[in-house]
Design an enzyme around this catalytic site. Structure first.
Site, mmCIF file in Angstrom:
data_model
loop_
_atom_site.group_PDB
_atom_site.id
_atom_site.type_symbol
_atom_site.label_atom_id
_atom_site.label_comp_id
_atom_site.label_asym_id
_atom_site.label_seq_id
_atom_site.Cartn_x
_atom_site.Cartn_y
_atom_site.Cartn_z
ATOM 1 N N ASP A 162 -4.619 -7.547 -0.599
ATOM 2 C CA ASP A 162 -3.668 -8.657 -0.688
ATOM 3 C C ASP A 162 -3.122 -8.873 -2.082
ATOM 4 O O ASP A 162 -3.817 -8.689 -3.081
ATOM 5 C CB ASP A 162 -4.328 -9.949 -0.195
ATOM 6 C CG ASP A 162 -4.405 -9.980 1.317
ATOM 7 O OD1 ASP A 162 -3.350 -9.827 1.952
ATOM 8 O OD2 ASP A 162 -5.519 -10.139 1.851
ATOM 9 N N GLU A 171 -1.417 -13.922 13.477
ATOM 10 C CA GLU A 171 -2.490 -13.321 12.689
ATOM 11 C C GLU A 171 -3.070 -14.422 11.817
ATOM 12 O O GLU A 171 -2.363 -15.061 11.038
ATOM 13 C CB GLU A 171 -1.893 -12.204 11.826
ATOM 14 C CG GLU A 171 -2.922 -11.220 11.314
ATOM 15 C CD GLU A 171 -2.274 -10.149 10.436
ATOM 16 O OE1 GLU A 171 -1.198 -9.643 10.790
ATOM 17 O OE2 GLU A 171 -2.862 -9.849 9.389
ATOM 18 N N TYR A 201 -1.247 -0.722 13.142
ATOM 19 C CA TYR A 201 -0.653 -1.506 12.046
ATOM 20 C C TYR A 201 -0.124 -0.525 11.010
ATOM 21 O O TYR A 201 -0.899 0.177 10.355
ATOM 22 C CB TYR A 201 -1.729 -2.390 11.444
ATOM 23 C CG TYR A 201 -1.252 -3.494 10.516
ATOM 24 C CD1 TYR A 201 -0.280 -3.289 9.541
ATOM 25 C CD2 TYR A 201 -1.821 -4.771 10.617
ATOM 26 C CE1 TYR A 201 0.130 -4.314 8.709
ATOM 27 C CE2 TYR A 201 -1.419 -5.809 9.776
ATOM 28 C CZ TYR A 201 -0.440 -5.569 8.822
ATOM 29 O OH TYR A 201 -0.045 -6.582 7.991
#
Ligand SMILES: Cc1ncc(COP(=O)(O)O)c(C=O)c1O
Lengths: 251, 400
Positions: free
Chosen positions: A54, A43, A168
């Protein structure tokens, strides 16, 4: 190269690198080495100034990459160099605004031409995905959607239906970054996701150690590890040994 | 709920999946409560006794005379408790959060006014409160930092990126992603993912509704032009909401031109930005060719934000409202002028709009009518004004 995670057999590993952190040459070099170690996919992050999904480690890496000149074009070139190894598929992970600014069609075309297998855009939930996902699909890219611990069943179903390649599964209620322990209900969430899809299911966010990876055996098809690897690079270390350790925990 | 998430092509919900269920929950609660008489009665009562609503409509006679033209009125949001319109929204969202059973409140702040408003309602309701604030803004708005701490809030400095409102907002959203189950995020303007832009507008429309009613009562007509400053766009959209269905009323938003839009050092997203996604919605933002959000500059911390609410983007595109940029030095001059002529010290944010009101008043001439949303008071900006103009102020037509 197409994305094909071993489905419901063993556990595989998807390491994350931020393109351009600490610089583009290092990402190219490390990326080429990593794809030849037996990982399931790499990734590759394209940095963005305001990465809402994040944590501090990847945010800082992204800022450093931007400061070092990691433009979308330059990141796509690095992706192409790594994909040229033809050793493991490359996935791009970025945010919607850099894609919009580049132009979704141009982004999809250039990514496909670079040999990229798929894209993950964490701030495009299924509701907002119609245009962008179709553009990626038409260009031959997989579109991976995220499922979170807070997702109710109907949202899990929608994300599974919209995903191609794999689903995911975000293992923590939160942002990326190492956690000392994963929530105890991770495996229950993974099992629930499986009732909605036959696609492979990858677990990511918060996974940093071989021990955590081994806990996912028999539950997830792949473990995604980001911040721990970025941390190694931050400290000026080759992430190779950590990746080898994580790989052996998959077996 | 997709048909409710957009203003034309703007708006939407570009957030991590972890937040989507919370946005659904918020939307559901909001749609229910905005029709709920118990909620509305509670809100009205608290607005009256805690905020001090209705705020007055004020005839700015000496500014009217000074500019030699149109009649100028202020809608006095500076007289809201804590000194700005921000409390209208913070109070509404706090009542909502309590009814949703949320145990903790977070907020972002630029000038500190929204942070103070949020810390204030949290003190009032006994809710733990964390406010994210750029390290640079903490320096510029030091008094407000002290006020928030005095009120019991934790102020968390944000040093990433440009260490201003943009980064504080990103950090607050990341906190929310992590603590979404028990935390309500009180966004301070009409920005962010749906339902925030619409919800914050509805909580701020009390400004425009009151102002329209008051203006008609005292002037027997509507204003020709309504002017307000635009950071994220909440005081302006609240004001505009009262007049948007009156086609004769021109709506003007005033953005921060900083050192001049042409210098690139500004925060005028509608005037000088492009369409893109920031903090969960598609609107006008300041970005480079790669979609990276640009650093901004404004002397007014509350306008120093690289985006604008999606409803403004729609109003601009439709031509229903127009947007202009006013520079730092013009805002400082307007601050001084208003302080000396009216005895009302405006926030530096508001001062941008006052400068433009002057230009318009001269242009429109006597007989025309201008209504300004006086978004906040300027005590918090003393420090900044003194640092850019340390000696005594030049007095333009003021008392000698
Ligand atoms: C007094 C005042 N006016 C205006 C603003 C700008 O915000 P908005 O555009 O949401 O009204 C602020 C923000 O802090 C403020 O404190």
């Amino acid at each position: 190269m197409t994305l094909s995670l071993p489905n419901q057999g063993g556990l595989s590993l998807i390491p994350y690198l931020m393109a351009g952190h600490p610089d583009l040459a290092t990402t190219r070099e490390i990326g080429r080495k990593l794809v030849n170690t037996g990982i399931a996919a790499l990734e590759l992050g394209i940095p963005y100034s305001d990465p809402l999904a994040d944590g501090p480690v990847i945010q800082r890496a992204g800022q450093r990459a931007l400061d070092a000149g990691a433009t979308t074009e330059a990141c796509l070139e690095v992706a192409a160099d790594i994909a040229a190894e033809r050793a493991a598929p490359v996935l791009l992970m970025t945010y919607v605004n850099p894609v919009l600014a580049y132009g979704p069609q141009r982004f999809a075309r250039d990514a496909a031409q670079a040999g990229v297998a798929g894209v993950i855009i964490p701030d495009v939930p299924v509701e907002e995905s119609a245009g962008i996902a179709r553009t990626m699909t038409v260009a031959g890219l997989e579109t991976v959607f995220l499922v979170a611990p807070t997702s109710p069943d109907d949202r899990i179903a929608a994300a599974c239906a919209a995903s191609t390649g794999f689903v995911y599964c975000v293992t923590v209620t939160g942002i990326t970054g190492s956690r000392s322990a994963l929530p105890t209900d991770v495996n229950a969430l993974l099992a629930k996701v499986r009732t909605h899809t036959d696609l492979p299911v990858a677990a990511g966010f918060g996974i940093s150690s071989a021990e955590q990876v081994s806990l996912l055996r028999g539950h997830a098809d792949a473990a995604i590890v980001g911040s721990a690897i970025v941390n190694e690079l931050d400290a000026g270390r080759d992430p190779g040994p950590l990746v080898r350790e994580l790989l052996s925990a998959c077996k | 709920m997709s048909e409710r998430t957009r203003f034309g092509r703007f708006g939407g919900q570009y957030v991590p999946e972890t937040l989507m269920a919370a946005l659904d929950e918020l939307q559901t609660a909001w749609l229910e409560l905005r029709e709920d008489n118990g909620f509305l009665d509670e809100l009205r009562a608290r607005q009256a006794t805690f905020i001090g609503r209705p705020t007055p409509l004020y005839h700015a006679e000496r500014l009217t005379e000074h500019f030699g033209g149109a009649t100028i009125h202020f809608k006095r949001e500076d007289l809201c408790h804590t000194g700005a319109h921000k409390l209208n929204n913070a109070l509404g969202q706090a009542v909502l959060a309590r009814r949703m059973g949320k145990k903790r409140i977070i907020a972002e702040t630029g000038a500190g006014q929204h942070g103070v408003a949020t810390a204030t309602v949290c003190a009032r309701f006994g809710l733990p409160c964390t406010v994210y604030m750029g390290a640079e803004d903490m320096r510029r708005q030091e008094v407000n930092v002290r006020r928030m701490r005095m009120l019991g809030a934790e102020v968390r400095p944000v040093s990433s990126g440009t260490a201003t409102l943009k980064d504080a907002t990103s950090e607050a959203i990341r906190d929310w992603v992590t603590n979404v189950r028990d935390t309500h995020y009180i966004i301070g303007s009409v920005v962010g993912p749906a339902p925030y832009p619409e919800m914050v507008r509805e909580l701020q429309r009390v400004i425009g509704d009151e102002a329209r009613h008051q203006y008609l009562a005292s002037e027997n007509t509507l204003p020709d032009t309504v002017v307000a400053c635009v950071g994220g766009g909440s005081n302006s959209i609240g004001m505009f909401a009262g007049f948007v269905d009156d086609p004769s009323v021109e709506l003007v938003g005033v953005e921060a031109g900083g050192l001049g839009v042409e210098t690139g050092q500004h925060a005028a997203a509608t005037v000088g930005g492009q369409a893109g996604v920031l903090h969960g919605s598609f609107s006008y933002i300041l970005q480079d060719q790669f979609g990276q959000v640009l650093p901004t500059h404004s002397i007014a911390a509350g306008l120093d934000y690289p985006g604008v609410g999606p409803e403004h983007a729609m109003l601009a595109e439709l031509g229903r409202a127009s947007y202009v940029a006013v520079n730092d030095d013009e805002a400082v001059a307007a601050f001084k002028l208003c302080t000396r002529l009216e005895g009302i010290m405006p926030a530096l944010e508001t001062s941008h709009a006052i400068h433009h009101v002057g230009e318009l008043a001269r242009e429109m001439g006597p007989g025309a009518r201008i209504l300004l949303c006086f978004s906040g008071r300027g005590d918090k900006d003393m420090h900044t004004i003194e640092s850019v103009s340390p000696t005594d102020m030049p007095v333009i037509g003021g008392p000698q």
